[in-house]
Design an enzyme around this catalytic site. Structure first.
Site, PDB file in Angstrom:
ATOM      1  N   ARG A 277       0.762  -1.354   0.220  1.00 34.53           N
ATOM      2  CA  ARG A 277      -0.045   0.162  -0.043  1.00 34.53           C
ATOM      3  C   ARG A 277       0.974   1.253  -0.249  1.00 34.53           C
ATOM      4  NH1 ARG A 277      -2.286   1.052   5.436  1.00 34.53           N
ATOM      5  NH2 ARG A 277      -0.941   2.493   5.016  1.00 34.53           N
ATOM      6  N   HIS A 281      -4.107   5.153   4.135  1.00 37.72           N
ATOM      7  CA  HIS A 281      -4.751   3.221   4.381  1.00 37.72           C
ATOM      8  C   HIS A 281      -6.448   4.084   4.067  1.00 37.72           C
ATOM      9  CE1 HIS A 281      -7.212   0.469   6.102  1.00 37.72           C
ATOM     10  NE2 HIS A 281      -8.596   1.495   6.422  1.00 37.72           N
ATOM     11  N   TYR A 290       2.925   6.156  11.845  1.00 37.39           N
ATOM     12  CA  TYR A 290       3.493   4.997  12.013  1.00 37.39           C
ATOM     13  C   TYR A 290       4.718   3.939  10.842  1.00 37.39           C
ATOM     14  CZ  TYR A 290      -0.641   3.410   8.915  1.00 37.39           C
ATOM     15  OH  TYR A 290      -1.230   3.694   7.714  1.00 37.39           O
TER      16      TYR A 290
END
Length: 377
Positions: A277, A281, A290
């Site tokens: 990815r 998100h 993160y």
């Protein structure tokens, strides 16, 4: 009579009984498939469909279309004209590879990053914009009528796929349900139960894991101790395999084999597509909180669109003029779809009540009337 030796007796009781080693009763292996390396070089002979320029160009066009749609959706969201959107940046090969292998009569059960597959199967960009804009008319597909809508709840559509496949089997139809979900879904009971039932009943269903290595902010290493996600099929008595999810040729080839097996009565199959990815998100997320930028930058070298383009160029199947024409056509298509979406009048307020119950409960009927009264003011 000799004296009782308590020490020797205790020692004998505590000494473990010697036995032969356990006998292995089962072994398994997970195979990994790839045709093109990250630079677009062929590593082994390509499947027959990939020897046809028209087939490869169609795959390339579909991935570029998915990325352009993705970019426009993000832009609309950032300017307050679309709801929260789940980008598939860098993952285009998985949905396009899946859809290109399916027959029209098969049924797709997507999660929320499969717009590349939906567009291939006849869902329009306008419909997808409507859905992500909060308008459920976007799920009433003019084409692909039996395909399921976007599924935002994680993994809840996996049991639905089993139900679809069971219907096909009971009707003796040579059709296959294709269920796509992310790596995070494999940590949920819905997927384990779906795999188990599909295996027991030998249903015509293909499960595809779009493994982008992150379940929102949770990396794969913190979700599971399994070496692969594909091996989760083994416990259900299902064959599992891995493919390079950034190689659209590998994805299509693996899904084609799995579909042929399911269609001929060979039962279910699980494919894990390894991808990454590249974006957040969703548009409500900030992935920089993160994961570090160097990790993402390194993954750009593996992305699927440049990989296939490099192969096409190297094989003299693609040129600068082809690229410019393709980008112009796709950009025009997506821009016109966005304009049509923005020009679509919103539904009247009572529509939110009209497709939930055959007969509305009294409290919801009162709310519906209140919404109508408010709209008339």
């Amino acid at each position: 009579m000799p004296a009782f030796d308590a020490t020797k007796e205790l020692s004998a009781l505590m000494e473990p009984e010697r036995s032969s080693p356990p006998t292995p009763v089962a072994r398994f292996e997970i195979r990994y498939g790839r045709f093109l390396d990250p630079k677009g070089n062929a590593l082994r002979p390509l499947p027959d469909f990939a020897k046809d320029r028209a087939e490869l160009v169609a795959l390339y066009r579909a991935m570029v279309t998915a990325r352009r749609f993705d970019a426009k959706a993000v832009a609309l969201q950032r300017t307050g004209r679309l709801g929260t959107f789940a980008s598939a940046l860098g993952q285009e090969a998985v949905p396009v590879g899946i859809a290109s292998a399916m027959l029209t009569e098969d049924v797709l059960l997507p999660s929320f990053r499969e717009h590349g597959a939906q567009l291939w199967r006849g869902v329009s960009p306008v419909e997808l914009f409507l859905y992500w804009g909060g308008d459920e008319r976007g799920s009433d597909f003019a084409g692909a009528r039996e395909d399921f809508p976007v599924c935002v709840p994680v993994a809840t559509h996996a049991p639905h796929a089993v139900g679809v496949a069971l219907a096909f089997k009971l009707r003796r139809q040579k059709r296959v349900a294709v269920c796509v979900f992310g790596d995070g879904a494999t940590s949920k009971g819905d997927v384990a139960e779906a795999l188990n039932v599909a295996g027991v009943w030998q249903l015509p269903v293909v499960f595809v894991i779009n493994n982008n290595r992150w379940a929102i902010s949770v990396p794969l290493s913190q979700q599971t101790a399994a070496e692969t996600l594909a091996q989760k099929a083994i416990a259900a008595g299902i064959e599992g395999e891995q493919v390079d999810g950034n190689d659209v040729i590998a994805v299509r080839e693996a899904v084609s084999r799995a579909l042929a097996k399911a269609r001929s009565g060979g039962g279910p199959h699980l494919i894990e597509g390894l991808t990454y990815r590249l974006g957040d998100h969703t548009t409500a997320d900030d992935a920089s909180r993160y994961r570090n930028g160097s990790e993402v930058s390194a993954r750009w070298a593996e992305e699927p669109i440049a990989r296939l383009r490099n192969y096409l160029v190297a094989e003299r199947m693609w040129a600068k003029a082809d690229e410019e024409q393709l980008l112009a056509e796709i950009t025009l298509t997506i821009e016109r779809a966005a304009e049509a979406y923005l020009a679509t009048p919103p539904q009247s307020p009572e529509a939110m009540f009209d497709f939930t119950y055959a007969t509305l409960p009294r409290d919801l009927a009162d709310e519906r009337q209140a919404a109508l009264d408010l709209a008339r003011k």
